[in-house]
Scaffold this active site. Structure first.
Site, PDB file in Angstrom:
ATOM      1  N   HIS A 149      35.605  38.538  37.151  1.00 63.65           N
ATOM      2  CA  HIS A 149      36.559  37.508  37.562  1.00 63.65           C
ATOM      3  C   HIS A 149      35.919  36.152  37.240  1.00 63.65           C
ATOM      4  CE1 HIS A 149      38.783  34.978  40.473  1.00 63.65           C
ATOM      5  NE2 HIS A 149      39.712  35.919  40.476  1.00 63.65           N
ATOM      6  N   CYS A 185      42.644  35.999  36.136  1.00 66.53           N
ATOM      7  CA  CYS A 185      41.358  35.274  36.187  1.00 66.53           C
ATOM      8  C   CYS A 185      40.245  36.053  35.497  1.00 66.53           C
ATOM      9  CB  CYS A 185      40.957  34.910  37.612  1.00 66.53           C
ATOM     10  SG  CYS A 185      42.137  33.846  38.416  1.00 66.53           S
ATOM     11  N   LYS A 195      41.496  40.035  51.219  1.00 69.35           N
ATOM     12  CA  LYS A 195      41.755  41.243  50.416  1.00 69.35           C
ATOM     13  C   LYS A 195      41.483  42.497  51.241  1.00 69.35           C
ATOM     14  CE  LYS A 195      40.447  38.977  46.093  1.00 69.35           C
ATOM     15  NZ  LYS A 195      41.720  38.675  45.462  1.00 69.35           N
ATOM     16  N   ASP A 233      29.887  41.532  43.369  1.00 72.73           N
ATOM     17  CA  ASP A 233      31.144  40.941  43.779  1.00 72.73           C
ATOM     18  C   ASP A 233      31.993  42.068  44.377  1.00 72.73           C
ATOM     19  OD1 ASP A 233      33.749  40.160  43.930  1.00 72.73           O
ATOM     20  OD2 ASP A 233      33.852  39.260  41.946  1.00 72.73           O
ATOM     21  N   GLN A 269      37.070  43.406  45.434  1.00 71.69           N
ATOM     22  CA  GLN A 269      38.019  44.518  45.368  1.00 71.69           C
ATOM     23  C   GLN A 269      37.467  45.782  46.010  1.00 71.69           C
ATOM     24  OE1 GLN A 269      41.092  44.144  44.498  1.00 71.69           O
ATOM     25  NE2 GLN A 269      40.874  42.075  43.700  1.00 71.69           N
TER      26      GLN A 269
HETATM   27  N1  7TS Z   1      36.233  38.580  42.366  1.00 68.16           N
HETATM   28  C1  7TS Z   1      37.206  39.491  42.178  1.00 68.16           C
HETATM   29  C2  7TS Z   1      36.871  40.817  41.591  1.00 68.16           C
HETATM   30  C3  7TS Z   1      38.517  39.178  42.561  1.00 68.16           C
HETATM   31  O1  7TS Z   1      39.460  40.098  42.411  1.00 68.16           O
HETATM   32  C4  7TS Z   1      38.803  37.916  43.128  1.00 68.16           C
HETATM   33  C5  7TS Z   1      40.204  37.509  43.473  1.00 68.16           C
HETATM   34  C6  7TS Z   1      37.745  37.034  43.335  1.00 68.16           C
HETATM   35  C7  7TS Z   1      36.479  37.393  42.918  1.00 68.16           C
HETATM   36  C8  7TS Z   1      37.929  35.714  44.019  1.00 68.16           C
HETATM   37  O2  7TS Z   1      38.175  35.924  45.349  1.00 68.16           O
HETATM   38  P1  7TS Z   1      38.626  34.747  46.331  1.00 68.16           P
HETATM   39  O3  7TS Z   1      38.980  35.444  47.578  1.00 68.16           O
HETATM   40  O4  7TS Z   1      37.508  33.814  46.448  1.00 68.16           O
HETATM   41  O5  7TS Z   1      39.823  34.113  45.641  1.00 68.16           O
HETATM   42  N2  7TS Z   1      41.165  38.183  42.714  1.00 68.16           N
HETATM   43  C9  7TS Z   1      42.486  37.875  42.597  1.00 68.16           C
HETATM   44  C10 7TS Z   1      43.378  38.659  41.869  1.00 68.16           C
HETATM   45  O6  7TS Z   1      43.080  39.693  41.266  1.00 68.16           O
HETATM   46  N3  7TS Z   1      44.583  38.108  41.936  1.00 68.16           N
HETATM   47  O7  7TS Z   1      44.510  37.005  42.693  1.00 68.16           O
HETATM   48  C11 7TS Z   1      43.206  36.847  43.118  1.00 68.16           C
END
Ligand code: 7TS
Length: 409
Positions: free
Chosen positions: A126, A369, A229, A203, A206
């Protein structure tokens, strides 16, 4: 609990948002990798916090402050147990995975990377696990290296082992890919990186809601999670780090709470976790995050994973029946979380998303992303369906039937 004892309809009843019509159709929410919906217990915890407990924490000498501090620290203990950290103090609250990764890059990275050092990430990261490392590499003169992937969306582990060297100082890798669903062999990655004395950041954005997590058996150095999430509120994340690393890292932000003593000549910093929690944190949402963790624990990750795997398999089988000349799948690794990216031949993913939305079906379209990953596949983006514990086979059948109609049109 195993999958046979899950009562999906009673689980759905805990999610008020699911019971609505969108564009004249019952909502089918399949954008769970972006954010999951929240159970009543989480919504009520947030509501109760502001109705009955609201006070600033770690500082007030009154009952509400004591109570709020206790609840906030209870969530920290719940996180500790959720990931089996040795100490609650190793669990730092942030805004989310993005902030957790930036924190490590800007403190550990900036303090310990030198010109010639290497940071290893993968092709399926990401943007939030790419850009912070690019930034710190630019600042320190370290070099960013990238682990390639195979066409099915698995990491090229031979290439990974070859990329590792005495120059590798940090390996930052996604545990489960948000665009492909691939579950990476993180134990192997950590063991190999440690042979070269590199630290590993996983990370876990997910992985959090799907996979069992044990930071001690993994021996991972840093792990990041996002509450939103994981059935919890937005604006809350976790950075787990081993104490010996967190202790030697400089603070991320300066301000209240992160200090022991301040004078104009010199400031001494607080111990972890407070050293990394400057200012008033997102108290109410952190407190409600505990109810999200309880929700996941009550169901059990094993049962969650079993149900979501059934949903994924049903969807993939249905997509395959629609015809490989009509539907192209992205992410076909054998070990996956319940995420499936695809494209309908000749249709822009955004148009597919709009047509599905017209039927009340929420999916994500675009690059997710992960632009370098999209470039690897030679595409701009995909349509992505991602499943959670409250999704049903009937919902997937509705999605498949709608896709079938779009193809026949
Ligand atoms: N890493 C992964 C693998 C992600 O899926 C996401 C967010 C992030 C980092 C960032 O997380 P945040 O909570 O700081 O935003 N992924 C997604 C997605 O797949 N669609 O919208 C956000």
């Amino acid at each position: 609990m195993n999958v046979a004892s899950l009562d999906i309809s009673s689980i759905r009843n805990q999610f008020p948002i699911l019971h609505q019509q969108v564009n004249g159709h019952p909502l089918i929410y399949l954008d769970n990798a972006a954010t999951t919906q929240k159970p009543l217990s989480v919504i009520e915890a947030l509501d109760n916090y502001y109705k009955f407990h609201n006070a600033n924490i770690h500082r007030g000498a009154h009952a509400l402050a004591d109570r709020s501090t206790g609840f906030y620290e209870d969530t920290r203990k719940a996180v500790q147990s959720f990931i089996n950290a040795k100490e609650a103090a190793e669990c730092i609250f942030t805004k989310g995975v993005t902030e957790s990764i930036n924190l490590v890059a800007q403190t550990y990275g900036k303090a310990f990377l030198k010109p010639g050092d290497e940071v290893l990430i993968s092709y399926m990261e990401h943007h939030s696990n790419i850009v912070p490392w690019q930034m710190v590499c630019e600042e320190t003169g370290a070099k960013l290296k990238v682990i390639p992937i195979h066409a099915n969306g698995e990491l090229d582990m031979n290439a990974f082992h070859q990329l590792l060297s005495a120059q590798t100082k940090i390996v930052a890798c996604v545990w489960a890919s948000n665009a492909l669903g691939t579950i990476n062999p993180v134990k192997e990655i950590i063991e190999a990186a440690h042979q070269y004395k590199a630290v590993v950041l996983l990370d876990g954005a997910q992985a959090g809601s799907h996979l069992p997590i044990n930071v001690q058996t993994l021996d991972v150095d840093f792990l990041t999670l996002s509450s939103h999430k994981l059935y919890g509120p937005t604006g809350v994340g976790v950075l787990y780090g081993k104490r010996e690393l967190l202790d030697k890292m400089p603070p991320y932000q300066g301000g209240g709470e992160m200090i022991k003593d301040v004078s104009f000549e010199k400031t001494t910093y607080n111990d972890i976790p407070f050293k990394f929690e400057a200012g008033t944190p997102n108290i109410g949402d952190v407190i409600a995050f505990k109810d999200a963790l309880d929700f996941v624990n009550d169901l059990g990750k094993e049962a969650i994973m079993q149900w979501e795997t059934q949903l994924l398999q049903h969807f993939v089988m249905g997509l395959k029946e629609l015809g490989s000349n009509r539907i192209k799948l992205f992410g076909t690794a054998p070990h996956k979380v319940a995420v499936q990216s695809f494209l309908i031949e000749g249709k822009h993913p955004f148009d597919t998303g709009l047509l599905l939305d017209a039927k009340g079906i929420a999916v994500r379209t675009g690059h997710h992303c992960t632009q370098p990953l999209m470039k690897f596949f030679g595409i701009e983006g995909t349509v992505r369906a991602s499943f959670a514990i409250y999704n049903t086979i009937e919902e997937i059948d509705s999605l498949l039937a709608t896709l079938q109609k779009m193809i026949n049109r």
